[in-house]
Structure formats: C-alpha cells, structure tokens
Design an enzyme around this catalytic site. Sequence first.
Site, mmCIF file in Angstrom:
data_model
loop_
_atom_site.group_PDB
_atom_site.id
_atom_site.type_symbol
_atom_site.label_atom_id
_atom_site.label_comp_id
_atom_site.label_asym_id
_atom_site.label_seq_id
_atom_site.Cartn_x
_atom_site.Cartn_y
_atom_site.Cartn_z
ATOM 1 N N ARG A 22 0.992 -1.226 -0.036
ATOM 2 C CA ARG A 22 -0.102 0.112 -0.092
ATOM 3 C C ARG A 22 0.988 1.280 -0.012
ATOM 4 O O ARG A 22 0.630 2.077 -0.429
ATOM 5 C CB ARG A 22 -0.962 0.088 1.189
ATOM 6 C CG ARG A 22 -1.571 1.323 1.406
ATOM 7 C CD ARG A 22 -3.081 1.369 2.227
ATOM 8 N NE ARG A 22 -3.058 0.261 3.149
ATOM 9 C CZ ARG A 22 -2.354 0.433 4.346
ATOM 10 N NH1 ARG A 22 -1.847 1.590 4.488
ATOM 11 N NH2 ARG A 22 -2.421 -0.127 5.276
ATOM 12 N N ASP A 29 -7.935 19.603 -13.171
ATOM 13 C CA ASP A 29 -8.296 18.371 -13.797
ATOM 14 C C ASP A 29 -7.990 18.523 -15.476
ATOM 15 O O ASP A 29 -8.644 19.140 -16.184
ATOM 16 C CB ASP A 29 -9.674 18.142 -13.753
ATOM 17 C CG ASP A 29 -10.173 16.840 -14.223
ATOM 18 O OD1 ASP A 29 -9.674 16.106 -14.991
ATOM 19 O OD2 ASP A 29 -11.091 15.952 -13.831
ATOM 20 N N LYS A 33 -8.661 7.541 -18.998
ATOM 21 C CA LYS A 33 -9.032 7.915 -20.161
ATOM 22 C C LYS A 33 -8.178 7.875 -21.187
ATOM 23 O O LYS A 33 -7.820 7.108 -21.527
ATOM 24 C CB LYS A 33 -9.931 9.651 -20.099
ATOM 25 C CG LYS A 33 -10.828 9.506 -18.794
ATOM 26 C CD LYS A 33 -11.832 8.676 -19.053
ATOM 27 C CE LYS A 33 -12.969 8.720 -17.863
ATOM 28 N NZ LYS A 33 -12.990 9.798 -16.954
#
Length: 386
Positions: free
Chosen positions: A53, A177, A202
């Site tokens: 992690r 963004d 994307k």
Amino acid sequence: MSHSFHNKKIATKFIHAGAEPDPSTGAIMTPIFQTSTYVQSAPGVHKGYEYARSQNPTRAALESALAIIENGKHALAFSSGVAATDAVIKLLSPGDEVIAASDMYGGTYRLFTKVFERFGIKFIYVDTTDAQNVANAITDKTKLIWLETPTNPLMNITDIEAVAAISKKAGTLLCVDNTFASPYLQNPLDLGADIVMHSSTKYLGGHSDVIQGALIVNDDALRDQLYFIQKSCGAVPGPFDCFLVLRGIKTLHVRMKQHCENGIAIAHYLRQHPKVQRVYWCGFEDHHNYAIAKKQMRGFGGMLSFTLKDESMEAATKVLSSTKIFSLAESLGGVESLINHPASMTHASIPKEERIKNGLTDGLIRLSIGIEDADDLIEDLKQAIG
Ligand SMILES: *Cc1c(COP(=O)(O)O)cnc(C)c1O
C-alpha cells in the site's frame, strides 16, 4: 525518481519516461510486481519497499513517468480519478472553502456536494471561463481552486495562467483536472497550477481497459502531504493496472495526434450539417475562449458535444441509438469512438435545474472521437443523424 528524460521532446519523453530496465533481469518492460509485502533482512532493513500500500516498484515506475510527462517533480497514482480528487480535498479541514468550476465532470460534483459538504467543506461554483469571477469569489477561507479545462461536456475553456495568478495572490492551491487535454496538449504546472489531476482511465490508459487516477505536483511538502493521504486512506492502484497505464503512455502522443485530426474533421462536418444546431468544440475561431485555448493547448483534442435543431429527447435518442461505429457508453479517451448522453449518463448526478442553468440540456450529445478512419466516423454520424 528518474528525471533523465525531462528535457527531451514529447515523443521521446512519452516512450521512455519512467522506463528503467529491470535491475535484476534487464527486462525492458517494467515487471508487474504482484506482491503485498517485501522480505526484510533484519527488522527495518529493506530495499525501500515495506508494504505494497505504501510502495510498489511497478507503481513507482508509473509515478515517475507521470511526473515526467506533466513536467512535474512528483506524481502519485490512485485507484481511480475520483480517488485522486478525494485525496486533494482531504488536504482541507472543516470550514475551508473551495472555488470550483460550475461546468465540470458529474462525479467530481457528486463527490464535492454529496460527500465532502457533510464534512463541513464549502464549495462555491462559479463560471471560471471569466477569471474575474474566481477573483470575486475568494474569501479568507478559500483554500483551493478547482478547475477543469476544457470542461466536460461543454468544452468551456478557462485561462489557467490568469487563475494561477489569482490563486498565488490569495495564497490558495490551484488544482487543474487535465483529463480532457492530456499532457500531450496541455501542462497546467507550466502555467502556474500547484496540482494536476488526471483520470488515467481516459487518454493516459487509452484503451478502455483500466480505472485509475493521478496527481502531479512540483512542491516537495505538498507531495509528502498527498503521499501521506494516499497511504493512510489506501486508494492505491494494483500493479497490473499500473503496468497498463505505463504502457498506454508510450503511445499517448501518437494517439492524441489522431484524436486531434479526427476531431477537426468531425467538428467541421457537424457544424455544416443542416440538422445540427450547435457544436461545442474549442477549436472553432468563434469559440468564446478560442484565443486562450490556442495559447495554452497544443491542439484541440478528440472531445466535442453537439445539439440538434430538433431539441426533443426523441431526436437525440434516435441518433444515440443509431450509430454503428460510435458505441453508446460512458467514459472517453479510448482508441474506439463513443457516443454519450450527458443528461442521463455521465452527468445524471447533477440536479436538472443546475444542469440546464449551465447549458447542459437534455438534447446534448457528447462524442469521444476515437482513432478510427475519420471518413468512416463521419459516414456513421451521417446515417445516424439522417
Ligand atoms: C472520468 C473523469 C473523472 C473521474 O475519473 P475516474 O477514473 O472515472 O474515477 C474526473 N474528471 C474527468 C474530466 C473525467 O472525465
């Protein structure tokens, strides 16, 4: 982190960023380190990796690549784009204010209004296409400005440099963004932003086969704060997903070139179509902020939206269900073309009055233009619009 490709040209950077041959075998591709933990030779004696992690070599290679392609110093990968956004908002405390764009990705709006407002963080939505609106909304509680440019789905453009100047003066953080533009077309850190956020799902991944997010920053202390949140909250991507995005980045420049080329062809085709009312695309010279798009982007990308003269739901639905190459689906940025109905799909989480007020009508159709042959794509739209 390796920065040896920082000052190379884009095509070289995108292919080589973060890719060091595996030291144990010489493998040219970064291996998928599918492990949860690492053996220590004595308590606290290890090779920099303790628990997956906190650290994973496949993720480290990807993060190094992400930093290089966004002209940043540090990057952090997350299990999704919204997980990356979530980490940024967790820098804040109750009472803090965020100024956000009124037209942005529906999931970001949902995270802000439905999750973080409950924790006492206040979100003020303004039309950021005029930077003055941002300046006017600043208070002594403003800690963060959240921009999306171009916006999803109306392709509005905000002047990053102008908002960065306002943010610096007010002592707030600016996060952009950059999902729609991708690092091939726009680098917000170079324009004064503090944080770049990506839905790597994307264009970075590019093949519609992975969900992932990223944050890129220059400031060491900000990186440490975000790393603390990444490991404490745990929204980390798995090593195979990191491998996929690392691989996607190698062809980002080639794909984006074709997305841009097809975007130009389809935007112009739709604009002259007698049944089309309006095309939302930031490459038209009469687009509201064309000059800014031209200044801060290297091209106009593969995203556009349009409305029909017949504004009824039925007319839009007919087009949405008649395309044969464009698949009706959420998401964007893959090699294959997608068609989407924001009002009922990607932006359904935004209340109807808010949507309509921001120009996102029921008849709006959004395209993610893939890298198929432009003539075939135009033919498909022609038969669907009729
Ligand atoms: C998809 C998307 C997100 C959210 O990313 P996920 O990877 O789906 O969590 C955020 N912003 C924009 C602009 C997006 O298109």
